[in-house]
Design an enzyme around this catalytic site. Structure first.
Site, PDB file in Angstrom:
ATOM      1  N   ASN A 103       0.831  -1.205   0.000  1.00  0.00           N
ATOM      2  CA  ASN A 103       0.000   0.000   0.000  1.00  0.00           C
ATOM      3  C   ASN A 103       0.865   1.255   0.000  1.00  0.00           C
ATOM      4  O   ASN A 103       1.978   1.256   0.519  1.00  0.00           O
ATOM      5  CB  ASN A 103      -0.932   0.002   1.216  1.00  0.00           C
ATOM      6  CG  ASN A 103      -1.832  -1.228   1.226  1.00  0.00           C
ATOM      7  OD1 ASN A 103      -1.993  -1.877   0.199  1.00  0.00           O
ATOM      8  ND2 ASN A 103      -2.404  -1.551   2.375  1.00  0.00           N
ATOM      9  N   HIS A 120       5.676  -0.755  -2.918  1.00  0.00           N
ATOM     10  CA  HIS A 120       5.243  -0.049  -4.137  1.00  0.00           C
ATOM     11  C   HIS A 120       5.371   1.469  -3.991  1.00  0.00           C
ATOM     12  O   HIS A 120       4.678   2.212  -4.681  1.00  0.00           O
ATOM     13  CB  HIS A 120       3.800  -0.436  -4.486  1.00  0.00           C
ATOM     14  CG  HIS A 120       3.676  -1.849  -4.979  1.00  0.00           C
ATOM     15  ND1 HIS A 120       2.515  -2.585  -4.930  1.00  0.00           N
ATOM     16  CD2 HIS A 120       4.607  -2.684  -5.548  1.00  0.00           C
ATOM     17  CE1 HIS A 120       2.723  -3.796  -5.446  1.00  0.00           C
ATOM     18  NE2 HIS A 120       3.982  -3.885  -5.820  1.00  0.00           N
TER      19      HIS A 120
END
Ligand code: OAD
Length: 248
Positions: A103, A120
């Protein structure tokens, strides 16, 4: 389920090193929709048209308008839920070493976890496509879309778009931690996006116990996961943390 939670809590309490791998599902109860499944973002928009780096570079205004501006509004409103708080409590109890999250919403840090690998990237920062200068997302002027740096270049979020590499340091550290943990909690991920999805396989093949928390089955269920705690992350984490506290 009570017995499963008790046994999972006992394994967590006995572990010398434990890690959590989290995905979009852990933030659903904070009001952030997931990507796949019911109400998922990719049901509404095509990721290749809006979340691929080539799509962004070809038309940043379109991607800012349809995807990034809305993400900002949703993330700005979101606060950690019981599942994020549960992971912070486990860390405080010395029962969790690291969170690897897919997330970009920053909610693990907001809940109090300090060792968080943002696999990410993060939505909290932007960088200029031209001069590379970074700034906090909270500081950018959103009155003009796409927002621009003082040099005139367009900002992009510090997140990994499809078609981009995972930051090599994040990937290497995640692999190492996964290969050296005794317990891996896998919470709210469809476990379908590589290379994040390989972490439970690395952990399991190195002998770790895998505890999966998800209301739906995933490719890990029944194959890789030792415990499948079915349900929403907040509710299940509350029960798991209570059981860990009781286990002492
Ligand atoms: P997905 O959207 O693929 O999967 C969300 C998972 O959360 C599903 O398995 C759901 O069953 C589960 N879920 C839904 N509600 C939940 C709840 N209340 N509690 C717990 N679990 C719940 O999200 P990710 O696996 O994180 O990548 O997706 C991985 C990557 O795909 C994302 O990081 C993003 C996306 O494309 C990039 O943007 C690069």
């Amino acid at each position: 389920m009570d017995d499963l939670i008790k046994r999972a809590a006992a394994d967590l309490s006995a572990a010398a090193r434990s890690v959590a791998l989290t995905g979009a599902g852990i933030s659903v109860e904070s009001g952030i929709p997931p990507f796949r499944g019911k109400g998922g973002l990719w049901e509404k928009i095509d990721p290749m048209e809006f979340a691929h780096i080539d799509a962004f570079l070809a038309d940043p205004e379109k991607v800012w308008t349809v995807l990034i501006r809305e993400m900002k509004e949703i993330i700005d409103r979101a606060a950690p839920n019981a599942a994020h708080r549960g992971l912070a409590r486990l860390a405080e109890l010395g029962r969790l070493n690291t969170v690897i999250t897919q997330n970009v919403d920053g909610l693990h840090q907001a809940a109090g976890n300090t060792d968080v690998i943002e696999f990410h990237g993060t939505f909290a920062r932007q960088r200029c496509l031209d001069c590379g200068t970074g700034c906090d997302t909270a500081e950018i002027d959103m009155s003009v879309i796409p927002p621009r740096c003082h040099c005139g270049g367009i900002y992009r979020p510090d997140c990994v778009f499809f078609g981009e590499m995972i930051p090599p340091g994040h990937l290497a550290r995640s692999r190492e931690i996964s290969a050296n943990c005794d317990v891996m909690l896998v919470i709210g991920t469809s476990a379908t996006v590589q290379p994040a999805a390989m972490m439970p396989y690395i952990a399991r093949s190195a002998g770790a116990t895998v505890i999966e928390i998800n209301p739906e089955p995933t490719p890990l269920t029944g194959d890789i996961s030792d415990y499948i705690l079915t349900g929403p992350a907040g509710e299940v984490m509350d029960r798991l943390v209570t059981a860990v506290e009781a286990a002492g």
